[in-house]
Design a protein around this motif. Structure first.
Motif, PDB file in Angstrom:
ATOM      1  N   LYS A  78     -48.150 -12.508 -23.897  1.00 12.56           N
ATOM      2  CA  LYS A  78     -46.519 -11.354 -23.623  1.00 12.56           C
ATOM      3  C   LYS A  78     -45.477 -12.074 -23.459  1.00 12.56           C
ATOM      4  N   SER A  80     -42.271 -10.212 -23.629  1.00  8.41           N
ATOM      5  CA  SER A  80     -41.166  -9.884 -23.156  1.00  8.41           C
ATOM      6  C   SER A  80     -41.976  -9.391 -22.116  1.00  8.41           C
ATOM      7  N   ASP A  82     -40.390  -7.181 -20.077  1.00  9.93           N
ATOM      8  CA  ASP A  82     -40.574  -5.566 -20.166  1.00  9.93           C
ATOM      9  C   ASP A  82     -41.038  -5.267 -22.165  1.00  9.93           C
ATOM     10  N   GLY A  83     -40.551  -3.957 -21.987  1.00 12.88           N
ATOM     11  CA  GLY A  83     -41.064  -2.870 -23.059  1.00 12.88           C
ATOM     12  C   GLY A  83     -42.943  -2.556 -23.272  1.00 12.88           C
ATOM     13  N   ARG A  87     -44.122  -3.465 -27.292  1.00 13.13           N
ATOM     14  CA  ARG A  87     -43.626  -4.782 -27.632  1.00 13.13           C
ATOM     15  C   ARG A  87     -43.906  -6.042 -26.941  1.00 13.13           C
ATOM     16  N   ASN A  88     -45.049  -5.575 -26.937  1.00 13.99           N
ATOM     17  CA  ASN A  88     -45.922  -7.373 -26.280  1.00 13.99           C
ATOM     18  C   ASN A  88     -44.825  -7.142 -24.478  1.00 13.99           C
ATOM     19  N   GLY A  89     -45.220  -6.801 -24.025  1.00  9.79           N
ATOM     20  CA  GLY A  89     -44.589  -6.359 -23.018  1.00  9.79           C
ATOM     21  C   GLY A  89     -44.973  -6.206 -21.446  1.00  9.79           C
TER      22      GLY A  89
END
Length: 103
Positions: A78, A80, A82-83, A87-89
């Motif tokens: 992860k 990020s 968030d996302g 978005r890998n979050g």
């Protein structure tokens, strides 16, 4: 949103080895960070990721536009807070299970 900790990986410039796209050629390093929740499951995952890093499984060298560079390998991280999964979050309620299965 809970708290998190961020393992930071600093990969320096070096020369690739046998098994890399162009053995003996220099490659570009970089700074990579990942996010894990600051809870027991996140700490367990951090320990497994550390073992994977020590075994050389976290990164790979890829050719990109004629340049050799370090990239993430096949273990999901992860990158990020968030996302969402796209978005890998986070949020991604299945991440710790998925990464645990890979590790």
């Amino acid at each position: 949103r809970g708290t998190a900790f961020q393992p930071l990986f600093k990969m320096s410039y070096s020369c690739s080895k046998v098994g890399d796209p162009h053995p003996g050629q220099p490659y570009k390093g970089g700074n990579f960070r990942a996010f894990l929740p600051d809870n027991p499951a996140g700490l367990k995952t951090a320990k497994l990721l550390k073992k994977a890093f020590e075994r050389g499984l976290t990164f790979q060298i890829k050719s990109c536009n004629g340049e050799e560079k370090v990239t993430w390998a096949f273990i999901p991280h992860k990158t990020s807070w968030d996302g969402g999964k796209a978005r890998n979050g986070y949020p991604d309620p299945h991440y710790l299970h998925e990464v645990g299965t890979v590790l």
